[in-house]
Design an enzyme around this catalytic site. Structure first.
Site, PDB file in Angstrom:
ATOM      1  N   HIS A 179      12.310  -6.560   2.182  1.00 61.92           N
ATOM      2  CA  HIS A 179      11.579  -6.260   3.426  1.00 61.92           C
ATOM      3  C   HIS A 179      12.518  -6.297   4.641  1.00 61.92           C
ATOM      4  O   HIS A 179      12.397  -7.156   5.515  1.00 61.92           O
ATOM      5  CB  HIS A 179      10.400  -7.235   3.615  1.00 61.92           C
ATOM      6  CG  HIS A 179       9.349  -6.683   4.541  1.00 61.92           C
ATOM      7  ND1 HIS A 179       8.011  -6.969   4.401  1.00 61.92           N
ATOM      8  CD2 HIS A 179       9.437  -5.867   5.626  1.00 61.92           C
ATOM      9  CE1 HIS A 179       7.324  -6.366   5.360  1.00 61.92           C
ATOM     10  NE2 HIS A 179       8.183  -5.684   6.112  1.00 61.92           N
TER      11      HIS A 179
ATOM     12  N   ARG B  14       3.854  -1.552   3.276  1.00 62.70           N
ATOM     13  CA  ARG B  14       3.365  -2.892   2.946  1.00 62.70           C
ATOM     14  C   ARG B  14       3.175  -2.975   1.432  1.00 62.70           C
ATOM     15  O   ARG B  14       2.590  -2.066   0.819  1.00 62.70           O
ATOM     16  CB  ARG B  14       2.020  -3.167   3.633  1.00 62.70           C
ATOM     17  CG  ARG B  14       2.113  -3.496   5.120  1.00 62.70           C
ATOM     18  CD  ARG B  14       2.799  -4.844   5.381  1.00 62.70           C
ATOM     19  NE  ARG B  14       2.866  -5.191   6.783  1.00 62.70           N
ATOM     20  CZ  ARG B  14       3.883  -4.906   7.601  1.00 62.70           C
ATOM     21  NH1 ARG B  14       4.946  -4.245   7.146  1.00 62.70           N
ATOM     22  NH2 ARG B  14       3.860  -5.283   8.862  1.00 62.70           N
TER      23      ARG B  14
ATOM     24  N   GLU C  15       5.078 -10.911  -1.710  1.00 66.07           N
ATOM     25  CA  GLU C  15       6.403 -11.203  -1.146  1.00 66.07           C
ATOM     26  C   GLU C  15       6.513 -12.708  -0.962  1.00 66.07           C
ATOM     27  O   GLU C  15       5.530 -13.313  -0.553  1.00 66.07           O
ATOM     28  CB  GLU C  15       6.573 -10.505   0.210  1.00 66.07           C
ATOM     29  CG  GLU C  15       6.859  -9.037   0.059  1.00 66.07           C
ATOM     30  CD  GLU C  15       7.040  -8.297   1.384  1.00 66.07           C
ATOM     31  OE1 GLU C  15       7.213  -8.954   2.427  1.00 66.07           O
ATOM     32  OE2 GLU C  15       6.986  -7.072   1.357  1.00 66.07           O
TER      33      GLU C  15
HETATM   34  C1  GLV Z   1       7.688  -4.682   9.655  1.00 64.24           C
HETATM   35  O1  GLV Z   1       7.314  -4.743   8.524  1.00 64.24           O
HETATM   36  C2  GLV Z   1       6.854  -4.308  10.762  1.00 64.24           C
HETATM   37  O2  GLV Z   1       5.634  -4.149  10.589  1.00 64.24           O
HETATM   38  O3  GLV Z   1       7.383  -4.171  11.875  1.00 64.24           O
END
Ligand code: GLV
Length: 327
Positions: free
Chosen positions: A287, A239, A268
């Site tokens: 991401h 994250r 983001e």
């Molecule tokens: C993606 O970032 C997830 O948490 O699955």
């Protein structure tokens, strides 16, 4: 079944088909963009259950307005967009999709590590900009990964897959830092648990695989980067807010660390003029850790099955707050 389910994004058909077969009444949000908080509340008020993901803010305000929800099923392994404590106190079960994306995300971490070590994204851009020039015996030099030390911050399902790749490909030494020791992984990887200071000081590659919590938020800041090796590569596929982005930028500019590979940014989306995008030793992706057909299909099936099993048998196979169903 008469239950009405709000489906907040265009999730893969594999899971949606399962929900349709159960005869739930589905409301599908078909826009590319996520719903605004207001749209989400206005729609969720009229439904019994929610199939949502990390772009949906399921905070205290939402939950207060939508306390009638019978289940929230998250299409993701991370659930920092959900106020789980508030959902738990309202007795709302929260499902999630662990492990479906572990291979896919570890591939991205591993790929970013190599891409940074060899400046791949930057060199790709030099060709686009017409700057290939001539072969340079001392130019464009990267670094090798063989026998280096991989430090994992948060050695769980995805961290183990990343460590396995690094061990098998480059015979890397594995160290890690967790709140609780992962003894199975220690055995599998010959991994050594170290304190946070040692993780910073010893890692040639430091890869973040933890959840975002109050404890991990901006854990990688100026002071942390200063304690790392000047040759270190920082990888974050977990994250964005686990690192402080301006501090990371400064750390690379001043040579506190060598480079970074990011699949997650803070904030983001990353703006196109972000200085990190123009640095030689930085590779950024938007991401996409779980972005394989296999992983996303499996995530949609798991998220759907969490709802289906809840209404069939009163259980949620993959649940963030199991205490809700125990009481
Ligand atoms: C993606 O970032 C997830 O948490 O699955």
């Amino acid at each position: 079944m008469e239950k009405k389910i709000l489906v907040t994004r265009l999730y893969p058909r594999a899971g949606i088909r399962l929900l349709e077969k159960e005869n739930f009444h589905l409301t599908l949000w078909k826009n590319e963009r996520p719903m605004t908080s207001m749209e989400l509340i206005e729609s969720a008020i009229q439904h019994h259950a929610l199939l949502c993901t990390l772009t949906d803010r399921i905070d205290q305000h939402f939950l207060t307005q939508c306390r009638h929800l019978e289940i929230i099923s998250q299409f993701a392994v991370g659930y920092d967009n959900i106020d789980v404590a508030a959902a738990t106190s309202l007795g709302i079960p929260v499902g999630f999709t662990p492990d479906a994306m572990s291979e896919a995300t570890a591939d991205i971490a591993f790929g970013l590590m190599i891409a940074v070590a060899r400046k791949m994204f930057f060199l790709h851009k030099t060709i686009i900009n017409g700057q290939w020039g001539h072969f340079k015996p001392t130019g464009n030099l990267g670094c090798e990964l063989k026998n280096k030390t991989l430090g994992i911050f948060g050695l769980g399902r995805i961290g183990v897959k990343m460590a396995l790749r690094c061990k098998h490909a480059y015979d890397m030494n594995i160290i890690y830092h967790n709140r609780n020791r992962n003894r199975a992984a220690e055995k599998l990887l010959d991994a050594v648990h170290v304190d946070y200071e040692d993780l910073l000081a010893q890692s040639d590659v430091l890869s973040v695989h933890c959840a975002l919590t109050a404890e991990t938020r901006e854990r990688f800041n100026r002071s942390a980067f200063k304690r790392m090796k000047p040759s270190a590569i920082f990888i974050n596929t977990a994250r964005g807010p686990v690192h402080h982005e301006k501090d990371l930028t400064l750390a690379i500019q001043t040579g506190d660390i060598w480079g970074a590979g990011l699949d997650v940014t803070n904030p983001e989306p990353m703006q196109p003029d972000n200085p990190l995008l123009f640095m030689e030793n930085v590779c950024v992706l938007p991401h996409v850790g779980s972005g394989t057909k296999e992983a996303r299909d499996q995530m949609s099936v798991m998220a759907a099955m969490n709802i289906i099993e809840f209404y069939r048998n009163g259980r949620v196979p993959h649940m963030v707050n199991p205490e809700v169903l125990k009481s």
